[in-house]
Design a protein around this motif. Structure first.
Motif, PDB file in Angstrom:
ATOM      1  N   UNK A 155      34.947  34.978  22.306  1.00 40.20           N
ATOM      2  CA  UNK A 155      33.527  34.664  22.111  1.00 40.20           C
ATOM      3  C   UNK A 155      32.738  34.796  23.404  1.00 40.20           C
ATOM      4  N   UNK A 156      33.408  34.686  24.533  1.00 40.34           N
ATOM      5  CA  UNK A 156      32.700  34.752  25.810  1.00 40.34           C
ATOM      6  C   UNK A 156      32.118  36.129  26.075  1.00 40.34           C
ATOM      7  N   UNK A 157      32.634  37.143  25.406  1.00 41.23           N
ATOM      8  CA  UNK A 157      32.089  38.487  25.598  1.00 41.23           C
ATOM      9  C   UNK A 157      30.618  38.558  25.195  1.00 41.23           C
ATOM     10  N   UNK A 158      30.184  37.640  24.336  1.00 44.20           N
ATOM     11  CA  UNK A 158      28.774  37.632  23.913  1.00 44.20           C
ATOM     12  C   UNK A 158      27.866  36.964  24.944  1.00 44.20           C
ATOM     13  N   UNK A 159      28.441  36.246  25.896  1.00 47.08           N
ATOM     14  CA  UNK A 159      27.642  35.364  26.726  1.00 47.08           C
ATOM     15  C   UNK A 159      26.829  36.017  27.819  1.00 47.08           C
ATOM     16  N   UNK A 160      27.287  37.160  28.321  1.00 47.13           N
ATOM     17  CA  UNK A 160      26.591  37.806  29.435  1.00 47.13           C
ATOM     18  C   UNK A 160      26.629  39.313  29.259  1.00 47.13           C
ATOM     19  N   UNK A 161      25.791  39.983  30.010  1.00 43.75           N
ATOM     20  CA  UNK A 161      25.739  41.446  29.921  1.00 43.75           C
ATOM     21  C   UNK A 161      27.091  42.057  30.286  1.00 43.75           C
TER      22      UNK A 161
END
Length: 257
Positions: A155-161
């Motif tokens: 899910x962390x892949x969605x958090x930043x560019x």
């Protein structure tokens, strides 16, 4: 917060944390002064299901608000980004039975190191060592809980560019240490998160290799604000200080089972 740290620099870090949390979430619920972030895929992960206060809010109403928003979950968890707001919230939250703790916000102000020997890896390379580390760090956590703590990295892949998973390896090719690197080159901010060393490889320089690689990659991407979080009651924050990080503030955490 150190007196030499501009308020604007701390605000950049707080804005990054808030934005990352909102983008990472599967769904959010806004309220005056913050929002609740949820992800049913990792329901036992407090890092994915919590309330985050990122502005002025009604401190007296916060305990009931957290209860209402998190009613479907067996725990209560809230973060408050601003130290002044957290101080106001401390009384009402403590009266409602919440435990309070803090994490330091540490900004890199030292020389940018040469790139260490760590390299980017996929989630499959981290699954086994991260699972083993959670069994060591949280031996009371059941299999479902550990599963959520391990798999939530997706899910962390969605958090930043830009989201990179970095690892250093032992002589037999085993994963020895790892960390996340989240970057937003447009705003010039990067966060290094979850730096962990496998127990069998402690004291061998692997954490330093991963940290140096992360700092160098962030600097090369144009991120002049590079930060991480650390517990004030644990030794790593002193090691981070030796690696060129200084404390610029803190984030409050309120928890109740």
């Amino acid at each position: 917060m150190t007196s030499a740290t501009p308020r604007s620099e701390l605000r950049r870090v707080q804005d990054f944390l808030s934005g990352f949390d909102r983008r990472q979430a599967a769904r959010t619920v806004d309220f005056p002064g913050g929002f609740a972030a949820f992800d049913d895929a990792y329901a036992l992960s407090r890092g994915n299901n919590h309330v985050l206060v990122d502005g002025e809010t009604d401190a007296e109403a916060l305990p009931a608000r957290v209860d209402e928003l998190m009613a479907r979950l067996p725990y209560r968890h809230a973060y408050v980004l601003d130290e002044t707001v957290a101080e106001v919230c401390l009384g009402p939250m403590s009266t409602a039975g919440y435990r309070h703790s803090t994490s330091l916000l540490m900004r890199h102000t030292g020389p940018v190191p040469a790139r260490g020997g760590a390299r980017e890896v996929g989630l499959d390379a981290l699954r086994a060592p991260v699972t083993a580390s959670w069994h060591r760090i949280a031996p009371q956590a059941g299999p479902d809980h550990v599963h959520d703590l391990v798999e939530r990295r997706a899910a962390r892949r969605r958090g930043a560019e830009v989201v990179l998973f970095l690892a250093s390896f032992g002589p037999a090719g085993e994963t020895a240490a790892w960390a996340d690197l989240y970057m937003d080159p447009a705003s010039g901010v990067a966060q290094i998160e979850d730096l962990v060393t496998d127990e069998a490889h402690l004291g061998q320089g692997h954490a330093g290799s991963v940290l140096d690689t992360a700092v160098r990659l962030a600097a090369d991407a144009g991120c002049t604000t590079r930060f991480l979080t650390a517990r004030p009651d644990d030794w790593p924050h002193r090691w981070y200080a030796r690696k060129g990080f200084e404390t610029i503030g803190s984030v409050s955490r309120f928890e109740r089972s």
